[in-house]
Design an enzyme around this catalytic site. Structure first.
Site, PDB file in Angstrom:
ATOM      1  N   LYS A  36       0.845  -1.196   0.000  1.00  0.00           N
ATOM      2  CA  LYS A  36       0.000   0.000   0.000  1.00  0.00           C
ATOM      3  C   LYS A  36       0.885   1.252   0.000  1.00  0.00           C
ATOM      4  CE  LYS A  36      -0.161  -0.557   4.957  1.00  0.00           C
ATOM      5  NZ  LYS A  36      -0.877  -1.133   6.090  1.00  0.00           N
ATOM      6  N   TYR A 264      16.755  29.772   8.387  1.00  0.00           N
ATOM      7  CA  TYR A 264      15.691  30.571   8.999  1.00  0.00           C
ATOM      8  C   TYR A 264      15.829  30.648  10.516  1.00  0.00           C
ATOM      9  CZ  TYR A 264      13.106  30.143   4.582  1.00  0.00           C
ATOM     10  OH  TYR A 264      12.712  30.192   3.269  1.00  0.00           O
TER      11      TYR A 264
END
Ligand SMILES: *Cc1c(COP(=O)(O)O)cnc(C)c1O
Length: 386
Positions: A36, A264
């Site tokens: 899956k 950042y």
């Protein structure tokens, strides 16, 4: 040099070796290879074709569209494709005509399957909820599901292939209780006149650790990708090989002075004059922002922590005075053979499991298939011939 900036190398030989090893452990119990979520991020089609080339008889893919995709690239009806999560608006006709196995766990859904039957009976696995409380019929709703299945089977509209459940893996005792409930449900079906030819219960963890839960078939995903689930057990301990290696190439290096704020928010500052190397993999590619301070990457066999915030497309590492250059290979996770972390270690460091890490490697990271199994059906697929 022309290596892509970022790539996930998928070692089909490793997948094949894991498959062979697990089949040996499970013998004579049947193995369903679970694929899956695009084969846990490894790429559904190549993984499925590698498994088919290795002689696998059962594949679990969650949804009907994924199963039909495999049929469309030539996975023949000798290979059973199990699906168990269905869009409530799905028309089951194509699935039934393509002999896709349907996990069904409630009466309205089973009725929709029965109504969609045309040429051939639908292959149905009846799902039982033994305590996970996702899908699956509860002990209360199970008899009605069984009765409808029995009627439909007698009318030639469905074939009941199996009963199945999925375990919570919360504790050994919980799982023991869950399997006892499942056994009682199978017995109840028998009392109602429905013979259940196949039972499947265990996934990777229980399949390894609880031999008595193997029943007729185990459904395994994680083990086959080299990501074992038991606490403190590495892939190497079991002889399994991690299938995915996430790598990048250093995109730039930059000499910066002491006390330079990095990325950042300047959550990292250099403590000396140093070299920063830009690794072009960010949270869009599946490296969580949380990885700062928890993950180290390997360059030329040496580990470096992430310096500063992980951005959408990149992060930096502080390589000091080491001779790191543009184009050098950065290994984020892999087998561990070159001193890199494994995906299992990533999971532990990030408070999650390896499965989540590999499933979240982003779509813009090209998957590159390697290994001698890149022959046969897989090779045809990769050449665009399927
Ligand atoms: C994901 C899943 C599996 C496989 O689980 P692993 O732990 O990866 O082996 C088996 N059965 C069901 C129903 C699943 O959802």
């Amino acid at each position: 040099m022309n290596a892509p900036l970022r790539r996930a190398e998928i070692d089909l030989d490793a997948y094949r070796a894991n498959l062979d090893l697990v089949r040996e452990w499970m013998d004579p119990v049947e193995l369903m290879a679970i694929m899956k979520a695009d084969a846990y991020g490894h790429g559904l089609e190549p993984i499925a074709l590698a498994a088919v080339d290795a002689g696998i008889r059962w594949i679990g893919v969650l949804t009907v569209p994924a199963a039909l995709r495999l049929r469309s690239i030539g996975v023949s009806e000798d290979v059973h494709l199990f699906t168990w999560q269905h869009d409530p608006a799905l028309d089951f006709r194509d699935a039934i005509d393509s002999a896709v196995d349907l996990g069904v766990s409630n009466v309205p859904e089973l009725q929709r399957v029965i109504d969609a039957v045309d040429q051939r009976p639908a292959r149905v696995h009846l799902g039982f909820d033994s305590g996970l409380h996702r899908d699956g019929a509860t002990p209360e709703t199970w008899p009605a599901l069984v009765s409808l299945a029995l009627d439909a089977q007698r009318a030639g509209r469905i074939e009941v292939v199996a009963a199945y459940t999925h375990l919570a893996e919360s504790s050994d005792q919980d799982d023991t209780d869950a399997v006892a409930l499942f056994d009682a449900a199978v017995e109840r079906a028998d009392d109602l006149g429905l013979d259940i030819p196949t039972e499947h219960v265990a996934a990777s963890l229980a399949g390894l650790e609880r031999k008595e839960f193997r029943k007729d078939m185990v459904r395994m995903g994680a083990n086959l990708f080299g990501i074992p689930g038991a606490d403190g057990v590495s892939a190497a301990d079991l002889g399994l090989e991690p299938v995915m290696t996430l790598t990048a190439s250093v995109a730039k290096t930059k000499r910066v002075p002491v006390d330079t704020g990095v990325s950042y928010d300047y959550t990292y500052r250099t403590t000396t004059e140093t070299t920063l190397a830009l690794v072009p993999v960010g949270y869009a590619d599946g490296v969580p922002r949380l990885a700062q301070g928890r993950i180290e990457v390997a360059i030329a066999g040496k580990r470096y922590p992430i310096a500063g915030r992980v951005a959408m497309d990149q992060f930096l590492v502080d390589v000091g005075d080491d001779d790191v250059r543009t184009g050098d290979a950065v290994v984020l996770f892999g087998t561990g053979e070159h001193d890199e972390m494994t995906v299992l270690e990533w999971g532990e460091a990030l408070g999650t499991i390896g499965e989540e890490i590999v499933c979240r490697i982003g779509a813009r990271v090209p998957r590159e298939y390697q290994g001698h199994s890149v022959e046969g059906h897989v090779a045809e697929y990769l050449r665009g011939e399927r």
